[in-house]
Write a protein that holds these residues in place. Structure first.
Motif, PDB file in Angstrom:
ATOM      1  N   ASP A 176      41.520  31.911  52.448  1.00 35.19           N
ATOM      2  CA  ASP A 176      42.467  31.562  51.391  1.00 35.19           C
ATOM      3  C   ASP A 176      43.042  32.804  50.729  1.00 35.19           C
ATOM      4  O   ASP A 176      42.427  33.866  50.736  1.00 35.19           O
TER       5      ASP A 176
ATOM      6  N   ASP B 110      43.438  33.105  47.545  1.00 32.09           N
ATOM      7  CA  ASP B 110      43.002  33.263  46.156  1.00 32.09           C
ATOM      8  C   ASP B 110      41.660  33.983  46.028  1.00 32.09           C
ATOM      9  O   ASP B 110      41.056  33.990  44.954  1.00 32.09           O
TER      10      ASP B 110
ATOM     11  N   GLN C 123      38.852  33.123  46.957  1.00 36.55           N
ATOM     12  CA  GLN C 123      37.660  32.280  46.779  1.00 36.55           C
ATOM     13  C   GLN C 123      36.762  32.382  48.006  1.00 36.55           C
ATOM     14  O   GLN C 123      35.593  32.041  47.951  1.00 36.55           O
TER      15      GLN C 123
ATOM     16  N   ARG D 115      38.683  31.121  41.251  1.00 33.63           N
ATOM     17  CA  ARG D 115      40.057  31.455  41.610  1.00 33.63           C
ATOM     18  C   ARG D 115      40.549  32.527  40.650  1.00 33.63           C
ATOM     19  O   ARG D 115      40.429  32.381  39.438  1.00 33.63           O
TER      20      ARG D 115
END
Ligand code: UDP
Ligand code: MG
Length: 334
Positions: A100, A102, A104, A206
């Protein structure tokens, strides 16, 4: 730096991004820093999934400054599954890591993933979410419900599964060769059965922006995963039908007996209740059948999963042309 465009890099990192302008640059720098320290040749494949913010500008700027970035912008938001597929199609690495934008999915695990792949002989290294660390509690209840239902119906437990995975080139090729349109990355990779190592991780908070998954998107994902892995809901309809026949026989027998013995119940309440109940069950059953029919309809249409607006870097246009939906052998008359 050993980042490469010449030949096949050792590793491609595929990052789908929808409205990630705030944190994407940080993610690029973090991941690139880790890979550079590993001294492996790599490329970053960024897919802008129809972002409405400045994500594409961030990508363009990064691409101008960094030699290892390749990117594609989809014409609109086609969803994470389609974006990941676009990234896999564009990737050239001998191993591909999907993560991802972000952060995470902790980039610090990338070296361990590469080690398991290179020296451990694993085709897939799957990041497994440790339950207590799941920060996506905002949509927590619905999420848990979906994944519980999903694992009951499909037998593939996806509650802890994530899209954070390393795939060997042959797994990527096998995945891209799947003829299905309704793809569910996590499920498909688990289903494919390649030699898999698991790597537990605690998803970080996030760092920028907010999740773009709406209730509608989650529902669609859950339906795709259930319908593409299980026909149990269809069998349940049959079981429900049988249960209703048995109930009908019992109730019918009792009603006839009452009628003949002169004790017939008067009034519409029973009739109305029965009608409502049977009506609802029939509608539900039709709905379930409809879901499968809709999937068949989508598969039969064979629409491409996404369209590309533009790709970067510009001079690789010919290379990128293979991003267009692959010509399908079955389309040619035999
Ligand atoms: N994403 C995407 N298209 C979408 C939704 C999300 O490409 O329609 C990307 C998003 O930019 C991020 C990743 O998918 O890189 C995971 O999304 P998010 O963090 O919102 O989901 P969560 O962490 O809650 O699973
Ligand atoms: Mg996230």
């Amino acid at each position: 730096m050993s980042a490469v465009p010449s030949d096949r890099p050792t590793c491609s990192i595929v990052i789908p991004a929808h409205c990630e302008a705030d944190g994407l640059r940080h993610a690029i720098d973090t991941v690139a820093g880790i890979l550079t320290r590993q001294s492996v040749s790599f490329e970053l494949v960024l897919i802008d999934d129809g972002s409405a913010d400045g994500t594409w500008e961030v990508i363009t700027q990064a691409c101008n400054n960094l030699p290892f970035i390749r990117a594609a912008r989809l014409t609109r938001r086609f969803g994470k599954e389609a974006a990941m597929r676009a990234g896999l199609q564009l990737s050239r690495g001998r191993a591909v890591i999907v993560m991802d934008a972000d952060l995470q999915h902790p980039p610090a695990l990338i070296p361990e993933m590469l080690r398991l792949w290179e020296t451990g002989g694993f085709d897939v290294v799957a990041g497994v979410k440790l339950p207590q660390g799941d920060s996506a509690q905002s949509s927590g209840v619905m999420r848990r419900l979906f994944f519980t239902l999903n694992s009951k119906l499909t037998g593939v437990d996806l509650r802890e599964a994530s899209d954070f995975k390393l795939l060997d080139r042959r797994v990527v090729d096998a995945y891209l060769a799947l003829p299905e349109r309704n793809l569910f990355f996590r499920g498909m990779i688990a289903w494919s059965g390649y030699k898999t190592a698991t790597l537990p991780f605690t998803p970080d908070e996030r760092q920028h922006g907010k999740t773009q998954w709406s209730f509608r998107h989650l529902t669609k994902l859950a339906l795709t995963s259930i319908t593409s892995f299980s026909s149990i809901p269809l069998h349940l309809i049959t079981s429900l039908g049988i249960a209703f026949i048995i109930a009908a026989l019992l109730l019918g027998g009792q009603t006839l007996y009452n009628k003949l013995s002169g004790n017939a119940v008067s009034g519409f309440t029973t009739v109305i209740l029965l009608l409502l109940m049977i009506g609802s069950v029939i509608m539900l059953a039709l709905g379930v059948i409809g879901e499968y029919l809709a999937r068949i309809y989508e598969e039969v249409k064979r629409r491409p999963l996404f369209f590309i607006q533009e790709t970067l870097p510009k001079e690789q246009e010919s290379e990128n042309s293979r991003l267009s939906p692959p010509a399908r052998r079955e389309d040619t008359p035999s």
